[in-house]
Design a protein around this motif. Structure first.
Motif, PDB file in Angstrom:
ATOM      1  N   LEU A 242       0.843  -1.201   0.000  1.00  0.00           N
ATOM      2  CA  LEU A 242       0.000   0.000   0.000  1.00  0.00           C
ATOM      3  C   LEU A 242       0.880   1.252   0.000  1.00  0.00           C
ATOM      4  CD1 LEU A 242      -2.856   1.167   0.136  1.00  0.00           C
ATOM      5  CD2 LEU A 242      -2.692   1.081   2.634  1.00  0.00           C
ATOM      6  N   TYR A 243       0.944   1.933  -1.161  1.00  0.00           N
ATOM      7  CA  TYR A 243       1.711   3.174  -1.270  1.00  0.00           C
ATOM      8  C   TYR A 243       0.804   4.357  -0.965  1.00  0.00           C
ATOM      9  CZ  TYR A 243       4.363   7.041  -3.234  1.00  0.00           C
ATOM     10  OH  TYR A 243       5.021   8.234  -3.405  1.00  0.00           O
ATOM     11  N   THR A 244       1.246   5.211  -0.037  1.00  0.00           N
ATOM     12  CA  THR A 244       0.407   6.309   0.449  1.00  0.00           C
ATOM     13  C   THR A 244       0.760   7.662  -0.150  1.00  0.00           C
ATOM     14  OG1 THR A 244       1.887   6.742   2.327  1.00  0.00           O
ATOM     15  CG2 THR A 244       0.143   5.098   2.635  1.00  0.00           C
ATOM     16  N   GLY A 245       1.850   7.727  -0.896  1.00  0.00           N
ATOM     17  CA  GLY A 245       2.341   9.016  -1.372  1.00  0.00           C
ATOM     18  C   GLY A 245       3.478   9.535  -0.522  1.00  0.00           C
TER      19      GLY A 245
ATOM     20  N   GLU B 207       2.710   1.014   3.559  1.00  0.00           N
ATOM     21  CA  GLU B 207       1.999   0.314   4.612  1.00  0.00           C
ATOM     22  C   GLU B 207       1.582  -1.056   4.080  1.00  0.00           C
ATOM     23  OE1 GLU B 207      -1.278   2.662   5.874  1.00  0.00           O
ATOM     24  OE2 GLU B 207      -0.056   4.383   6.487  1.00  0.00           O
ATOM     25  N   THR B 208       1.138  -1.927   4.987  1.00  0.00           N
ATOM     26  CA  THR B 208       0.646  -3.246   4.600  1.00  0.00           C
ATOM     27  C   THR B 208      -0.873  -3.238   4.703  1.00  0.00           C
ATOM     28  OG1 THR B 208       2.652  -4.291   5.430  1.00  0.00           O
ATOM     29  CG2 THR B 208       0.748  -5.707   5.050  1.00  0.00           C
ATOM     30  N   SER B 209      -1.543  -3.555   3.595  1.00  0.00           N
ATOM     31  CA  SER B 209      -3.002  -3.573   3.611  1.00  0.00           C
ATOM     32  C   SER B 209      -3.490  -4.800   4.369  1.00  0.00           C
ATOM     33  CB  SER B 209      -3.547  -3.592   2.183  1.00  0.00           C
ATOM     34  OG  SER B 209      -3.209  -4.820   1.551  1.00  0.00           O
ATOM     35  N   THR B 210      -4.749  -4.785   4.720  1.00  0.00           N
ATOM     36  CA  THR B 210      -5.323  -5.894   5.492  1.00  0.00           C
ATOM     37  C   THR B 210      -6.127  -6.839   4.604  1.00  0.00           C
ATOM     38  OG1 THR B 210      -7.263  -4.550   5.985  1.00  0.00           O
ATOM     39  CG2 THR B 210      -5.451  -4.512   7.581  1.00  0.00           C
ATOM     40  N   ILE B 211      -5.964  -6.700   3.288  1.00  0.00           N
ATOM     41  CA  ILE B 211      -6.743  -7.531   2.369  1.00  0.00           C
ATOM     42  C   ILE B 211      -6.426  -9.010   2.583  1.00  0.00           C
ATOM     43  CG2 ILE B 211      -7.161  -8.070  -0.069  1.00  0.00           C
ATOM     44  CD1 ILE B 211      -6.569  -5.165  -0.707  1.00  0.00           C
ATOM     45  N   ARG B 212      -5.151  -9.317   2.782  1.00  0.00           N
ATOM     46  CA  ARG B 212      -4.743 -10.703   2.961  1.00  0.00           C
ATOM     47  C   ARG B 212      -4.007 -10.861   4.284  1.00  0.00           C
ATOM     48  NH1 ARG B 212      -1.137 -12.499  -1.435  1.00  0.00           N
ATOM     49  NH2 ARG B 212      -1.852 -14.585  -0.922  1.00  0.00           N
ATOM     50  N   ASP B 213      -4.500 -10.199   5.294  1.00  0.00           N
ATOM     51  CA  ASP B 213      -3.817 -10.212   6.590  1.00  0.00           C
ATOM     52  C   ASP B 213      -4.202 -11.468   7.380  1.00  0.00           C
ATOM     53  OD1 ASP B 213      -2.230  -9.457   8.631  1.00  0.00           O
ATOM     54  OD2 ASP B 213      -3.611  -7.979   9.471  1.00  0.00           O
ATOM     55  N   SER B 214      -3.895 -12.637   6.824  1.00  0.00           N
ATOM     56  CA  SER B 214      -4.117 -13.902   7.512  1.00  0.00           C
ATOM     57  C   SER B 214      -2.783 -14.571   7.782  1.00  0.00           C
ATOM     58  CB  SER B 214      -5.018 -14.815   6.672  1.00  0.00           C
ATOM     59  OG  SER B 214      -4.443 -15.023   5.389  1.00  0.00           O
ATOM     60  N   GLU B 215      -2.803 -15.585   8.622  1.00  0.00           N
ATOM     61  CA  GLU B 215      -1.557 -16.197   9.068  1.00  0.00           C
ATOM     62  C   GLU B 215      -1.651 -17.712   8.948  1.00  0.00           C
ATOM     63  OE1 GLU B 215      -0.317 -12.922  12.483  1.00  0.00           O
ATOM     64  OE2 GLU B 215      -1.325 -14.790  13.067  1.00  0.00           O
ATOM     65  N   ALA B 216      -0.473 -18.336   8.922  1.00  0.00           N
ATOM     66  CA  ALA B 216      -0.408 -19.793   8.907  1.00  0.00           C
ATOM     67  C   ALA B 216       0.805 -20.225   9.707  1.00  0.00           C
ATOM     68  CB  ALA B 216      -0.319 -20.313   7.475  1.00  0.00           C
TER      69      ALA B 216
ATOM     70  N   ASN C  86      -6.104  -5.647  -8.066  1.00  0.00           N
ATOM     71  CA  ASN C  86      -6.445  -4.390  -7.391  1.00  0.00           C
ATOM     72  C   ASN C  86      -5.453  -4.067  -6.279  1.00  0.00           C
ATOM     73  OD1 ASN C  86      -8.673  -4.149  -9.041  1.00  0.00           O
ATOM     74  ND2 ASN C  86     -10.069  -5.139  -7.592  1.00  0.00           N
ATOM     75  N   GLN C  87      -5.022  -5.101  -5.565  1.00  0.00           N
ATOM     76  CA  GLN C  87      -4.114  -4.887  -4.437  1.00  0.00           C
ATOM     77  C   GLN C  87      -2.749  -4.386  -4.898  1.00  0.00           C
ATOM     78  OE1 GLN C  87      -3.312  -8.426  -2.183  1.00  0.00           O
ATOM     79  NE2 GLN C  87      -2.039  -7.379  -0.672  1.00  0.00           N
ATOM     80  N   PHE C  88      -2.225  -4.975  -5.973  1.00  0.00           N
ATOM     81  CA  PHE C  88      -0.850  -4.678  -6.360  1.00  0.00           C
ATOM     82  C   PHE C  88      -0.745  -3.706  -7.536  1.00  0.00           C
ATOM     83  CE2 PHE C  88      -0.518  -8.871  -4.244  1.00  0.00           C
ATOM     84  CZ  PHE C  88       0.308  -8.484  -3.202  1.00  0.00           C
ATOM     85  N   THR C  89      -1.843  -3.077  -7.888  1.00  0.00           N
ATOM     86  CA  THR C  89      -1.787  -1.951  -8.826  1.00  0.00           C
ATOM     87  C   THR C  89      -2.328  -0.686  -8.174  1.00  0.00           C
ATOM     88  OG1 THR C  89      -3.951  -2.567  -9.744  1.00  0.00           O
ATOM     89  CG2 THR C  89      -1.984  -3.407 -10.874  1.00  0.00           C
ATOM     90  N   GLN C  90      -2.539  -0.729  -6.853  1.00  0.00           N
ATOM     91  CA  GLN C  90      -3.076   0.414  -6.097  1.00  0.00           C
ATOM     92  C   GLN C  90      -2.138   1.605  -6.187  1.00  0.00           C
ATOM     93  OE1 GLN C  90      -1.232   1.129  -3.058  1.00  0.00           O
ATOM     94  NE2 GLN C  90      -2.354   3.052  -2.743  1.00  0.00           N
TER      95      GLN C  90
ATOM     96  N   ALA D   4       2.779  -5.007  -8.987  1.00  0.00           N
ATOM     97  CA  ALA D   4       4.128  -4.910  -8.434  1.00  0.00           C
ATOM     98  C   ALA D   4       4.024  -4.621  -6.943  1.00  0.00           C
ATOM     99  CB  ALA D   4       4.924  -3.810  -9.145  1.00  0.00           C
ATOM    100  N   ARG D   5       5.075  -4.955  -6.196  1.00  0.00           N
ATOM    101  CA  ARG D   5       5.100  -4.691  -4.758  1.00  0.00           C
ATOM    102  C   ARG D   5       6.514  -4.353  -4.314  1.00  0.00           C
ATOM    103  NH1 ARG D   5       3.817 -10.891  -2.685  1.00  0.00           N
ATOM    104  NH2 ARG D   5       5.805 -11.830  -3.294  1.00  0.00           N
ATOM    105  N   TRP D   6       6.616  -3.833  -3.121  1.00  0.00           N
ATOM    106  CA  TRP D   6       7.869  -3.332  -2.553  1.00  0.00           C
ATOM    107  C   TRP D   6       8.421  -4.388  -1.606  1.00  0.00           C
ATOM    108  CZ3 TRP D   6       9.230  -0.498   2.268  1.00  0.00           C
ATOM    109  CH2 TRP D   6      10.382   0.277   2.136  1.00  0.00           C
TER     110      TRP D   6
END
Length: 733
Positions: A286-289, A293-302, A411-415, A501-503
């Motif tokens: 998640l780029y804010t300008g 930050e890390t979005s919560t779209i896939r904020d799950s754990e294993a 949508n997540q990685f072209t935000q 793309a992602r950082w």
């Protein structure tokens, strides 16, 4: 009491106060360093002052001090009795090796024995200086001020509590300066010292110092008038909020990027590796300008246990069933509860440990008994990714209509933030206007920064204004920065084209320390190796890392499996060969042929006539050629590196080793000469420090691998050429 006795007592007091003042320099060491015991160092200082007071002959004094130092080093570091002298061999061997390291400027490799020896020598010099200031110059003001500054700085910026030390320093210092002032007056006025005169001076001095110190401790303290500068100064180390000067190293808060940083060579971990590669920790989407930050779209754990296969990471790009599994060992120095891992990781192993993978940022945390822990070491099994260039070039965009399950990923990685300036998006279109495939577009953006003169800089890097976009500032205004600037800008440019793309964050390969065996090398990774880069998602390939930062290479392996042009058909007509029965007559000498129209004598006459008729022009051409040659030679440093660049760029069988040696010659010509006995690795660090890059270390590491028997391939030269060209351009001055 006689004048001699009075003088003697004053001298003893001066030496005692000088000893206590110097002792204050040693007290903080046990709290802020790994120093175990200060006993030997304190005794050595006391011994030095005793020798000075007794006026021991310098030969005897030096000998006794040297014996004490040897005894202290043996007692601290070498087992056995001092008088059996079995310690002499190991000690001499250690000294010889460390002298070599010192000459080679490999400061971090120095042993503790050798460092202790240097510290004893430093104390020896300081004791001599204090004796000189007390007995000869009769002034201690400079050393007194230095001691106060030393204590106050340590008290402010370290865990050392200097409250008691500063009181002792004030008392010792004022007493010293008072007694020295008395002696200077006696010497200047040629007075005869006596006990009565000394008492009239010293007793009021002691009384005033004692009373003023007591009142200072007991009296009320006013609140500070000025604001505390410490939080501001500490922001230089912490980089709070993205302002001030950051201290390089891994951190979790990337919400406000920008600003300069200072280096930190603290070791984070060591690794026994088979090959150089980046060490990944996490990604952010998640780029804010202003930052990430890390979005919560896939904020799950294993959770998974030691040695269990990690199916999630099967979407690493460049892997297949036939790729062999390699194992590498990581030995941790810093108290982090996460692991670092290479691309293509399959399993991670550590006894009695459970691992938690966060799908949102791909960060892996370590647990024991349901609590986060810092592991001392662990083993990672991985497959080294090998990306097919053919597959990358054939990858097309993801059709959401055909693959609706991919829509959340897209949508997540072209935000991008709503306030992203339009000129950033226009630049992405301009850079990739002539490219056709996704891969070519991404590579064009990756290469854009090095082609357009963007500069890697750790210091002259501003913080964006309140209404200013971080990427826009870097792309169009400053054009200078470090990895965060380059990697964030590339992610934003790639996303502007609708490409996911992602950082990514982690560490570079680190610094080579030694060869463990024919298969493994030991690398040391410090905070200076903290880094960020880019990952791009290619359909049917996976996440592929890219390195836009000028001067860095992420060692990605590309399989150049493109279709080659067809060879000449086997039924093609062959070149006609002469018949064996044909006789080839040798050509006759044209100068001796009787029927030839050529005459050697006539040619000589024509040449003479030409020179006679045109000697003025020829002389001017000669003078001009000489002047041009002198100018070219004089300014060869400006043009010859570019000649080498084009020579190696278009040479079919270009060899990395010869190019590296050419680079060494240009650096020497530039004035960056290698000292006698200096290793290539130490020299490369000196070059990187001078230019503020890491290019020379990367090139040297690859060159040394060739020396150790690992042959350089055309692929090696392809990967290293850009770094080599960037560095050799710097020698043009």
């Amino acid at each position: 009491m006689s004048a001699h006795s009075s003088n003697k007592i004053q001298t003893i007091v001066l030496y005692l106060l000088g000893f206590f003042l110097l002792w204050e320099w040693l007290r903080p060491l046990q709290e802020i360093t790994d120093t175990g015991s200060l006993t030997y160092f304190v005794v050595f200082i006391a011994l030095s002052f005793v020798f000075y007071y007794l006026k021991v002959h310098w030969i005897l004094s030096v000998s006794l001090k040297a014996i004490f130092i040897m005894y202290a080093l043996q007692a601290l570091y070498i087992d056995g009795a001092f008088l059996n002298f079995l310690w002499v061999g190991p000690l001499l061997q250690d000294f010889i090796e460390n002298i070599r390291l010192t000459i080679g400027r490999e400061w971090y490799e120095l042993s503790f024995i050798y460092r202790s020896l240097l510290f004893f020598i430093l104390l020896w010099l300081m004791a001599y200086l204090i004796q000189y200031w007390l007995m000869i110059k009769k002034t201690i003001l400079l050393f007194y001020i230095m001691t106060i500054v030393y204590i106050t700085i340590l008290d402010t910026f370290t865990a050392f509590d200097g409250s008691a030390s500063i009181i002792r320093v004030i008392i010792f210092g004022f007493l010293l300066m008072g007694i020295l002032a008395l002696q200077k007056i006696v010497d200047k006025e040629s007075l005869i010292p006596s006990r009565i005169k000394a008492q009239r001076w010293i007793i009021p001095l002691v009384f005033m110092v004692g009373v003023s110190s007591t009142f200072a401790l007991a009296g009320p303290k006013a609140d500070p008038i000025w604001p505390d500068p410490v939080p501001f100064l500490q922001s230089f180390a912490d980089g709070a909020g993205g302002t001030g000067v950051s201290k390089i190293g891994y951190g979790t808060d990337d919400t406000a990027l920008g600003g300069p940083f200072i280096g930190d060579d603290s070791v984070v971990f060591q690794a026994e590796v088979k090959r150089e590669h980046y060490w990944k920790i996490e990604t952010k989407d998640l780029y804010t300008g202003k930052g990430w930050e890390t979005s919560t779209i896939r904020d799950s754990e294993a959770f998974f246990k030691s040695g269990e296969p990690m199916a999630y990471f099967s979407y690493f790009g460049g892997l297949n069933e036939s790729t062999p599994i390699d194992s590498e060992k990581v030995m941790v120095e810093q108290p982090y509860s996460h692991i670092v891992y290479p691309y293509g990781m399959q399993t991670v192993k550590s006894e009695n440990t459970t691992f938690n993978l966060n799908f949102g940022n791909e960060k892996i945390t370590t647990y024991q008994n349901y609590e986060e822990v810092k592991l001392d070491e662990y083993i990672v099994d991985y497959k080294n990714p090998n990306f097919s260039l053919k597959a990358l070039r054939s990858a097309n965009g993801i059709d959401v209509q055909e693959m609706p399950e991919m829509e959340p990923i897209i949508n997540q990685f072209t935000q991008l933030p709503e306030g992203l300036p339009q000129r950033v998006k226009d630049l992405a279109i301009e850079i990739t206007a002539e490219e056709e495939t996704l891969y070519e577009k991404v590579k064009a953006i990756e290469a854009y920064f090095s082609q357009k003169g963007y500069v890697y800089d750790q210091f002259d890097v501003p913080v964006p204004e309140e209404n200013q976009d971080y990427v826009d500032q870097f792309l169009f205004e400053t054009k200078r920065g470090y990895c965060d600037n380059f990697s964030t800008s590339m992610v934003v440019l790639v996303r502007s084209l609708g490409i996911p793309a992602r950082w990514a964050k982690g560490y570079t390969e680190g610094e080579h320390k030694k060869n463990i065996d024919s298969e493994y090398d030991l690398y040391e990774i410090s905070n200076n190796n903290a880094h960020s880069w880019v990952e791009v998602l290619f359909p049917e390939v996976g996440w592929v890392p890219f390195e836009p930062t000028v001067g860095f290479s992420n060692n990605v392996t590309i399989n150049y499996d493109l279709d080659l042009p067809e060879s000449t058909p086997s039924n093609a007509p062959e070149t006609e060969k002469p018949s064996p029965d044909k006789t080839i007559k040798p050509e006759s000498d044209p100068g001796t042929s009787e029927d030839s129209s050529f005459s050697f004598k006539e040619m000589v006459d024509d040449v003479k006539t030409f020179f006679v008729e045109n000697w003025t022009i020829l002389f001017l051409i000669f003078i001009g050629s000489v002047i041009a040659a002198v100018i070219l030679f004089r300014f060869r440093g400006r043009w010859f590196p570019y000649y080498l660049i084009y020579y190696y760029r278009f040479k079919k069988d270009a060899d990395f080793s010869s190019a590296y040696l050419s680079l060494l010659y240009q650096l020497r010509r530039y004035g960056l000469k290698m000292d006698d006995g200096q290793t290539l690795r130490a020299y490369s660090r000196y070059i990187d420090t001078f230019f503020g890059t890491r290019e020379m270390s990367i090139l040297t590491s690859r060159y040394e691998k060739g020396l150790y028997g690992q042959e350089h391939s055309v692929e090696d030269w392809t990967q290293m050429r850009e770094l080599w060209e960037n560095l050799i351009k710097r020698t043009t001055g």
